[in-house]
Design a protein around this motif. Structure first.
Motif, PDB file in Angstrom:
ATOM      1  N   MET A 118      20.267  54.632 -50.382  1.00  0.00           N
ATOM      2  CA  MET A 118      21.605  54.754 -49.946  1.00  0.00           C
ATOM      3  C   MET A 118      21.939  53.271 -49.379  1.00  0.00           C
ATOM      4  O   MET A 118      21.042  52.634 -48.512  1.00  0.00           O
ATOM      5  CB  MET A 118      21.456  55.578 -48.513  1.00  0.00           C
ATOM      6  CG  MET A 118      22.614  55.876 -48.016  1.00  0.00           C
ATOM      7  SD  MET A 118      22.642  57.078 -46.665  1.00  0.00           S
ATOM      8  CE  MET A 118      22.470  58.567 -47.950  1.00  0.00           C
ATOM      9  N   PRO A 119      23.048  52.879 -49.923  1.00  0.00           N
ATOM     10  CA  PRO A 119      23.516  51.515 -49.721  1.00  0.00           C
ATOM     11  C   PRO A 119      23.978  51.251 -48.233  1.00  0.00           C
ATOM     12  O   PRO A 119      23.767  50.226 -47.655  1.00  0.00           O
ATOM     13  CB  PRO A 119      24.735  51.214 -50.708  1.00  0.00           C
ATOM     14  CG  PRO A 119      25.018  52.514 -50.920  1.00  0.00           C
ATOM     15  CD  PRO A 119      23.884  53.638 -50.888  1.00  0.00           C
ATOM     16  N   LEU A 120      24.600  52.213 -47.658  1.00  0.00           N
ATOM     17  CA  LEU A 120      25.317  51.918 -46.630  1.00  0.00           C
ATOM     18  C   LEU A 120      25.165  53.226 -45.601  1.00  0.00           C
ATOM     19  O   LEU A 120      25.332  54.476 -45.910  1.00  0.00           O
ATOM     20  CB  LEU A 120      27.045  52.040 -46.625  1.00  0.00           C
ATOM     21  CG  LEU A 120      27.702  51.963 -45.416  1.00  0.00           C
ATOM     22  CD1 LEU A 120      27.527  50.660 -44.534  1.00  0.00           C
ATOM     23  CD2 LEU A 120      29.455  51.594 -45.885  1.00  0.00           C
ATOM     24  N   GLN A 121      24.506  52.692 -44.503  1.00  0.00           N
ATOM     25  CA  GLN A 121      24.498  53.888 -43.345  1.00  0.00           C
ATOM     26  C   GLN A 121      25.191  53.664 -42.340  1.00  0.00           C
ATOM     27  O   GLN A 121      25.532  52.676 -41.919  1.00  0.00           O
ATOM     28  CB  GLN A 121      22.834  54.290 -42.919  1.00  0.00           C
ATOM     29  CG  GLN A 121      22.141  54.448 -44.112  1.00  0.00           C
ATOM     30  CD  GLN A 121      20.391  54.436 -43.670  1.00  0.00           C
ATOM     31  OE1 GLN A 121      20.235  53.590 -42.958  1.00  0.00           O
ATOM     32  NE2 GLN A 121      19.757  55.237 -44.425  1.00  0.00           N
ATOM     33  N   ALA A 122      25.521  54.698 -41.446  1.00  0.00           N
ATOM     34  CA  ALA A 122      26.263  54.522 -40.186  1.00  0.00           C
ATOM     35  C   ALA A 122      25.690  54.877 -39.170  1.00  0.00           C
ATOM     36  O   ALA A 122      24.523  55.553 -39.054  1.00  0.00           O
ATOM     37  CB  ALA A 122      27.471  55.455 -40.402  1.00  0.00           C
ATOM     38  N   LEU A 123      25.840  53.981 -38.026  1.00  0.00           N
ATOM     39  CA  LEU A 123      25.165  54.262 -36.750  1.00  0.00           C
ATOM     40  C   LEU A 123      25.986  55.091 -35.914  1.00  0.00           C
ATOM     41  O   LEU A 123      27.303  54.970 -35.766  1.00  0.00           O
ATOM     42  CB  LEU A 123      24.825  52.915 -36.161  1.00  0.00           C
ATOM     43  CG  LEU A 123      24.325  51.783 -37.171  1.00  0.00           C
ATOM     44  CD1 LEU A 123      24.455  50.538 -36.312  1.00  0.00           C
ATOM     45  CD2 LEU A 123      22.920  52.325 -37.244  1.00  0.00           C
ATOM     46  N   ARG A 124      25.551  56.059 -35.128  1.00  0.00           N
ATOM     47  CA  ARG A 124      26.069  56.923 -34.572  1.00  0.00           C
ATOM     48  C   ARG A 124      26.335  56.475 -32.953  1.00  0.00           C
ATOM     49  O   ARG A 124      25.426  55.890 -32.373  1.00  0.00           O
ATOM     50  CB  ARG A 124      25.570  58.350 -34.288  1.00  0.00           C
ATOM     51  CG  ARG A 124      25.723  59.228 -35.661  1.00  0.00           C
ATOM     52  CD  ARG A 124      25.388  60.624 -35.515  1.00  0.00           C
ATOM     53  NE  ARG A 124      25.813  61.555 -36.167  1.00  0.00           N
ATOM     54  CZ  ARG A 124      25.829  62.699 -36.461  1.00  0.00           C
ATOM     55  NH1 ARG A 124      24.994  63.356 -35.539  1.00  0.00           N
ATOM     56  NH2 ARG A 124      26.228  63.589 -37.183  1.00  0.00           N
ATOM     57  N   THR A 125      27.389  56.829 -32.502  1.00  0.00           N
ATOM     58  CA  THR A 125      27.668  56.092 -31.225  1.00  0.00           C
ATOM     59  C   THR A 125      28.579  57.354 -30.562  1.00  0.00           C
ATOM     60  O   THR A 125      28.834  58.313 -31.102  1.00  0.00           O
ATOM     61  CB  THR A 125      28.537  54.749 -31.121  1.00  0.00           C
ATOM     62  OG1 THR A 125      29.714  54.918 -31.915  1.00  0.00           O
ATOM     63  CG2 THR A 125      27.629  53.643 -31.416  1.00  0.00           C
ATOM     64  N   VAL A 126      29.111  56.874 -29.294  1.00  0.00           N
ATOM     65  CA  VAL A 126      29.867  57.529 -28.715  1.00  0.00           C
ATOM     66  C   VAL A 126      30.941  56.810 -28.172  1.00  0.00           C
ATOM     67  O   VAL A 126      30.976  55.785 -27.663  1.00  0.00           O
ATOM     68  CB  VAL A 126      29.151  58.194 -27.343  1.00  0.00           C
ATOM     69  CG1 VAL A 126      30.190  59.043 -26.575  1.00  0.00           C
ATOM     70  CG2 VAL A 126      28.169  59.241 -27.559  1.00  0.00           C
ATOM     71  N   ALA A 127      32.382  57.310 -28.337  1.00  0.00           N
ATOM     72  CA  ALA A 127      33.644  56.705 -28.092  1.00  0.00           C
ATOM     73  C   ALA A 127      33.524  56.637 -26.435  1.00  0.00           C
ATOM     74  O   ALA A 127      33.420  57.705 -25.862  1.00  0.00           O
ATOM     75  CB  ALA A 127      34.596  57.437 -28.581  1.00  0.00           C
ATOM     76  N   LYS A 128      33.838  55.216 -25.883  1.00  0.00           N
ATOM     77  CA  LYS A 128      33.856  55.315 -24.539  1.00  0.00           C
ATOM     78  C   LYS A 128      35.254  55.661 -24.018  1.00  0.00           C
ATOM     79  O   LYS A 128      36.361  55.346 -24.448  1.00  0.00           O
ATOM     80  CB  LYS A 128      33.330  54.010 -24.007  1.00  0.00           C
ATOM     81  CG  LYS A 128      31.819  53.783 -24.329  1.00  0.00           C
ATOM     82  CD  LYS A 128      31.360  52.427 -24.287  1.00  0.00           C
ATOM     83  CE  LYS A 128      31.706  51.307 -25.326  1.00  0.00           C
ATOM     84  NZ  LYS A 128      31.340  50.207 -25.393  1.00  0.00           N
ATOM     85  N   GLU A 181      34.966  42.559 -26.865  1.00  0.00           N
ATOM     86  CA  GLU A 181      34.417  41.331 -26.724  1.00  0.00           C
ATOM     87  C   GLU A 181      35.564  40.238 -26.545  1.00  0.00           C
ATOM     88  O   GLU A 181      36.595  40.686 -27.107  1.00  0.00           O
ATOM     89  CB  GLU A 181      33.328  41.107 -28.048  1.00  0.00           C
ATOM     90  CG  GLU A 181      34.018  41.398 -29.346  1.00  0.00           C
ATOM     91  CD  GLU A 181      32.883  41.663 -30.291  1.00  0.00           C
ATOM     92  OE1 GLU A 181      32.935  40.729 -31.133  1.00  0.00           O
ATOM     93  OE2 GLU A 181      32.513  42.649 -30.118  1.00  0.00           O
TER      94      GLU A 181
END
Lengths: 479, 131
Positions: free
Chosen positions: B1-11, B115
């Motif tokens: 799998m070339p690209l994986q996604a990181l799961r987050t939570v919208a703040k 940032e």
């Protein structure tokens, strides 16, 4: 989007036929005999729950007090202690159906519900009674005419639809895996759970008719790490507890949690987050029969001949499985969206989604996890007909020191595709390639070019925008 | 799998200063001024602030107290002993406008999730100093 007519959903929306016939009963009365048709796993679970919470159990005679005493005023004429427990409301014709959650009459008087309605600035078209019904999770009352599951199914689709159209129109090149993760970040269970907390909605300790209608009603799951009394073992170590990964999988093949699933099959079979569709199918759902013919389905083995409808729906909260606060919160927020759509229409739902979901901060560029960015970038350049990417050192400092910094740029011909700094030459090169890929994937058309489908469809004449064709990308780079 | 996604939570972008006051508890006393407040001023206050949940509960033998409960889990209590009805209203307004956070001085004028636009200073970008 075309609005669903209210009368099509009427059977679920309208309050019970004759509200004067409502009988309140205490939902915590466990001393009655159990139902004959209860499944094995549920029996074991019930046993665990009972042994766990034995000391906290209350009988009918002991009174429970609501958290805010003023909001709840019980009607003396509504309580009828002589009503037989566990009367099946849809099958028995003798008595009125029992209540397991606060009645809609107490909901209209609850200060919590009214304050929540005002705090969310919901339109007055959405009645307080419906908002209170959105707070009843299926684990507290499994009957779909009384809980929030019909609203939640609709609301999940609506929230997913509005989030998807926002993401795909604003970021047309977003890879599928990142799109799934972004969906989860906006309308996943974790986010909706924190939305519930930010709205100031509190959760009941145990569901019942006597608690305030403004609290989220659910049957709490016993934490897996808690110790079962008298055994010295944790709940999750007890025999008979279903494995965490054993989910239904929506009837798809190879639904084991560890089975490798490609992105394309996730698009077709799984939910909007790329996860397996879990849990019980909703009432009246059309279960697929083709999978059972192939012999690859997990369920539908015992239920021979009755695959089109569920064999026996639970009718009282004693039969339901407990749920987590996060799942119940998600179903509550989804149900509010669904109820808003039914009562106030598509525009109100869109405003709700904009105010509560899209207003949240999500950094899409932090969600990419590249494994081979340099290879992906060269494939991209080959596909798009650019010159092959070349990494060049732009500047450096402290090459012989302990903390060197190399600023590397990736160039295609004379064009700088991406630039990044790294502690080594190779790190700078990889980071620069990842930055170039990120800037490719996160391309966004100019604001004037973006027209969402829901801006055009279903709007009144003259109010909707003029449709412009949106960018559709060829797709992500496959290596 | 070339690209994986990181799961987050919208703040949530709502800053702490905008937190609503979900609940406010007012304890009635035997004082005449406070019963006047409960009869005349509190209904108007509740009508003006429908998003605040108000509950009144007895506190026999003790001083009357107004409590504000906030979404961040904190609680502020003000003793309203021997106060006139108008003073109590002012205290209720004070609780309403408070955020629930501890009172502390903000030293930085702007708070942001983003940032810094300028990023970490780099010697190779921007204006080159010539010695």
């Amino acid at each position: 989007m075309k609005r669903v007519r209210l009368d099509r959903w009427a059977s679920q929306l309208q309050p019970p036929r004759n509200p004067r016939l409502q009988v309140q009963r205490c939902a915590l009365s466990h001393e009655t005999t159990s139902l004959p048709r209860r499944r094995e796993t549920q029996q074991q679970r019930q046993y665990i729950t009972q042994t766990q919470w034995q000391c906290q159990r209350r009988t009918v005679s002991s009174k429970r007090k609501a958290s805010t005493a003023t909001a709840l005023q019980e009607d003396g004429d509504e309580v009828d202690p002589e009503t037989p427990k566990h009367s099946r409301p849809h099958k028995s014709t003798s008595g009125p159906p029992p209540l397991y959650a606060p009645s809609h009459r107490t909901a209209a008087r609850s200060a919590k519900v009214a304050a929540l309605h005002a705090r969310l600035s919901l339109p007055p078209k959405l009645p307080l009674q419906t908002l209170a019904r959105c707070l009843v999770d299926p684990s507290a009352d499994p009957r779909p005419d009384y809980n929030n599951s019909p609203f939640a199914i609709l609301g999940q689709d609506l929230l997913g639809y509005h989030t998807t159209e926002h993401l795909t129109c604003h970021y047309p090149r977003l890879p599928m895996s990142v799109l799934f993760a972004a969906q989860y970040a906006f309308v996943g269970e974790a986010t909706l759970g924190s939305i519930r907390a930010e709205w100031g909605v509190e959760v009941v300790a145990a569901p019942g008719v006597e608690v305030d209608a403004g609290l989220l009603q659910l049957k709490r799951q016993v934490p897996g790490n808690s110790i079962v009394e008298g055994t010295g073992r944790r709940v999750k170590d007890m025999p008979g507890v279903r494995a965490l990964g054993a989910r239904l999988g929506g009837g798809r093949r190879n639904a084991e949690w560890n089975y490798r699933r490609g992105v394309s099959s996730r698009v077709v079979f799984d939910d909007e987050f790329g996860d397996l569709i879990g849990g019980e199918p909703y009432a009246g759902a059309q279960l697929s029969t083709s999978a059972s013919e192939d012999g690859g389905a997990v369920e539908a083995d015992e239920a021979d001949g009755t695959t089109s409808t569920l064999p026996d729906l639970p009718q009282s909260p004693d039969d339901t499985e407990a749920t987590t606060v996060s799942d119940a919160s998600a179903s509550f927020v989804r149900a509010v969206a669904g109820a808003l759509y039914l009562h106030a229409g598509a525009a109100a739902t869109k405003t709700f989604h904009r105010d509560h979901i899209l207003s949240r901060q999500l950094d899409l560029h932090t969600m990419f996890n590249f494994t081979h960015p340099t290879r992906d970038l060269s494939r991209l350049c080959a596909r798009e007909g650019f010159e092959p990417p070349v990494a060049r050192l732009i500047s450096e400092t402290g090459r012989l020191s302990r903390t060197p910094v190399f600023v590397v740029g990736v160039y295609s011909g004379d064009n700088l595709l991406g630039e990044a700094a790294g502690a080594s030459l190779n790190e700078g090169r990889v980071r620069a390639a990842a930055a170039a890929l990120r800037s490719w994937y996160l391309y966004s058309p100019s604001k004037g070019e973006i027209v969402l489908p829901s801006d055009v469809e279903g709007m009144a004449a003259g109010k909707g925008k003029v449709w412009k064709p949106q960018v559709i990308d060829v797709g992500e780079i496959v290596t | 799998m070339p690209l994986q996604a990181l799961r987050t939570v919208a703040k949530s972008q709502q800053s702490r200063n905008e937190v609503h006051t979900p609940a406010s508890t007012i304890s009635p006393p035997s004082n005449n001024a406070l019963s006047a407040f409960l009869k005349h001023q509190l209904p108007a206050f509740a009508a003006q602030n429908p998003s605040i949940e108000i509950s009144v509960s007895p506190r026999p033998g003790r001083h009357p107290v107004i409590k504000g409960q906030y979404i961040n889990g904190r609680e502020k209590a003000i003793c309203v002993r021997n106060m006139e009805a108008t003073e109590v209203t002012k205290k209720a307004e004070l609780l309403k406008t408070a955020s629930g956070e501890k009172l502390r001085r903000d030293r930085k004028p702007v708070k942001s999730f983003n940032e810094s636009v300028r990023g970490v200073w780099s010697p190779f970008h921007g204006r080159q100093y010539k010695i």
